[in-house]
Design an enzyme around this catalytic site. Structure first.
Site, PDB file in Angstrom:
ATOM      1  N   LYS A 121      12.531 -85.546  74.645  1.00 23.30           N
ATOM      2  CA  LYS A 121      13.655 -86.386  74.198  1.00 23.30           C
ATOM      3  C   LYS A 121      13.150 -87.555  73.330  1.00 23.30           C
ATOM      4  CE  LYS A 121      16.446 -83.582  76.070  1.00 23.30           C
ATOM      5  NZ  LYS A 121      17.327 -83.596  77.211  1.00 23.30           N
TER       6      LYS A 121
HETATM    7  C1  LIG Z   1      18.013 -82.662  78.227  1.00 25.63           C
HETATM    8  C2  LIG Z   1      19.460 -82.632  78.498  1.00 25.63           C
HETATM    9  C3  LIG Z   1      20.021 -82.905  79.757  1.00 25.63           C
HETATM   10  C4  LIG Z   1      19.280 -83.065  81.040  1.00 25.63           C
HETATM   11  O1  LIG Z   1      18.053 -83.499  81.020  1.00 25.63           O
HETATM   12  P1  LIG Z   1      16.927 -83.311  82.121  1.00 25.63           P
HETATM   13  O2  LIG Z   1      16.292 -84.662  82.089  1.00 25.63           O
HETATM   14  O3  LIG Z   1      16.052 -82.229  81.612  1.00 25.63           O
HETATM   15  O4  LIG Z   1      17.539 -83.010  83.417  1.00 25.63           O
HETATM   16  C5  LIG Z   1      21.396 -82.971  79.880  1.00 25.63           C
HETATM   17  N1  LIG Z   1      22.194 -82.743  78.837  1.00 25.63           N
HETATM   18  C6  LIG Z   1      21.714 -82.454  77.619  1.00 25.63           C
HETATM   19  C7  LIG Z   1      22.678 -82.225  76.501  1.00 25.63           C
HETATM   20  C8  LIG Z   1      20.335 -82.366  77.409  1.00 25.63           C
HETATM   21  O5  LIG Z   1      19.866 -82.036  76.203  1.00 25.63           O
END
Ligand SMILES: *Cc1c(COP(=O)(O)O)cnc(C)c1O
Length: 372
Positions: A187
């Site tokens: 991210k």
């Molecule tokens: C990455 C992501 C999540 C959840 O993230 P995690 O930290 O991996 O649980 C939720 N929604 C979206 C749209 C994402 O891209």
């Protein structure tokens, strides 16, 4: 040093001395679990960055979504609206609560939930909407908030892919009753694994804190009045997050620069639709994405991806539409022509902040050679 088998991975974190220094300090302090100064500092700093009062750090973006839903009272008998094109965490969090997800199609111009298709999906059981700011592009928040207010619904923004993106000059994550972020390794900023719920509602923030901590009464230790969870972020993770937050503007600038180069270099190719940025929004291009019209490019999206892979360039197909996957089919209420079409054409390109201008130009050169 790179652990990726690709020359150019889709995403790659960047760490420096600041992260190391903070982690060492956390270890030396002995406070490495959910308490200690780093978690609170990270919560406050990130909430301030987005422009929201309270932040509650969690073990992931998914657990952030789950906590926000439970804290808002979403449960069996309720319905929650989600977009058809998203990472499955969005819909899974709804299912964990026992509520029923209701899938809505996306907008063709910017790939997020289509506000014009919301009202048709609302029933007397609808309790909340989860707009997802997909691939770094903001949702059209004004009509979403208007409809939510008209029908008395909660809005929980899924901003897991959009730290720092803006809608009409205001950061996403500051519009809904709550918003959720992810700090997973790929991210915008990362804590390895991790997430956060933001809200301006002090009582909601307190409920989320209690639910994150096994439902423990905040004053009466080991007395539990609700069934909670163990969804903490560790101090070690928050130490990394705090250092990452100090670089977020640079990361976003870098992503936007990468996007600019892709856009300039790819715009001449017939059959490629560039990653949109609506006039009302600031996209942070979490993953720079294109749509391939294979009738014009005379190569399918998947063939292009395969050929790029042979050249060490990692790409990723768009998420599958939720309604097409057997486990989620039963939550479809309609047909989903837009997300079906866009999901088939969409490709995420390398977008890591470590890419140089020349790296991006080389990737484009390879794309052009393959298509030609
Ligand atoms: C990455 C992501 C999540 C959840 O993230 P995690 O930290 O991996 O649980 C939720 N929604 C979206 C749209 C994402 O891209």
């Amino acid at each position: 040093m790179s652990f990726s088998r690709y020359r150019y991975p889709v995403a790659e974190p960047e760490f420096g001395e600041e992260e190391l220094r903070n982690v060492i300090e956390a270890v030396r302090s002995g406070w490495i679990s959910g308490r200690g100064r780093f978690v609170e500092e990270f919560e406050e700093a990130f909430a301030r960055y987005i422009g929201v009062k309270y932040g509650i750090a969690t073990s992931s973006g998914t657990t952030a979504l789950h906590l926000a839903l439970v804290a808002l009272g979403v449960g069996p008998g309720d319905e929650v609206i989600v977009p058809d094109l998203t990472f499955v965490a969005t819909i899974n969090a709804v299912i964990y609560t026992g509520a029923k997800p209701v899938i809505v199609d996306i907008h063709p111009d910017y790939w997020c939930i289509d506000p014009d298709k919301l009202e048709k999906a609302i029933t007397p059981r609808t309790k909340a909407i989860i707009p997802v700011h997909l691939y770094g592009h903001p949702c059209d928040m004004d009509p979403i908030m208007e409809i939510a207010s008209k029908y008395n619904l909660y809005v929980i923004e899924d901003a897991a892919e959009a730290h720092g993106a803006e809608y009409k000059g205001r950061k996403v994550g500051s519009f809904g009753h709550a918003s959720c972020f992810s700090f997973y390794g790929n991210k915008i900023i990362t804590t390895g694994e991790g997430g956060m719920v933001l809200t301006n509602d002090g009582e909601l923030a307190e409920r989320i804190r209690i639910l994150r901590d096994h439902g423990m009464h905040p004053e009466r230790k080991y007395w539990h009045e609700v069934i909670g969870f163990s969804y903490h972020m560790s101090s070690l993770q928050a130490a990394v997050g705090l250092a990452q937050l100090g670089k977020i503007e640079r990361f976003i600038e870098k992503k936007r620069r990468i996007a600019r180069i892709y856009a300039e270099e790819l715009s001449s190719i017939n059959g490629i639709t560039l990653h949109p940025e609506m006039p009302w929004g600031k996209c942070i291009y979490w993953l720079y994405s294109i749509l391939i019209d294979s009738e014009k490019t005379r190569i399918s999206r998947d063939e292009l991806a395969e050929k790029l892979e042979e050249r060490g360039i990692e790409t990723r197909r768009f998420f599958y539409p939720l309604h097409e996957m057997p486990v989620y089919q039963k939550y479809a209420i309609d047909t989903y022509p837009v997300s079906s079409r866009i999901s088939k054409k969409g490709l995420n390109l390398p977008s890591g902040v470590k890419l140089s201008d020349d790296d991006v130009k080389l990737i484009v050169k390879e794309i052009k050679e393959i298509i030609r």
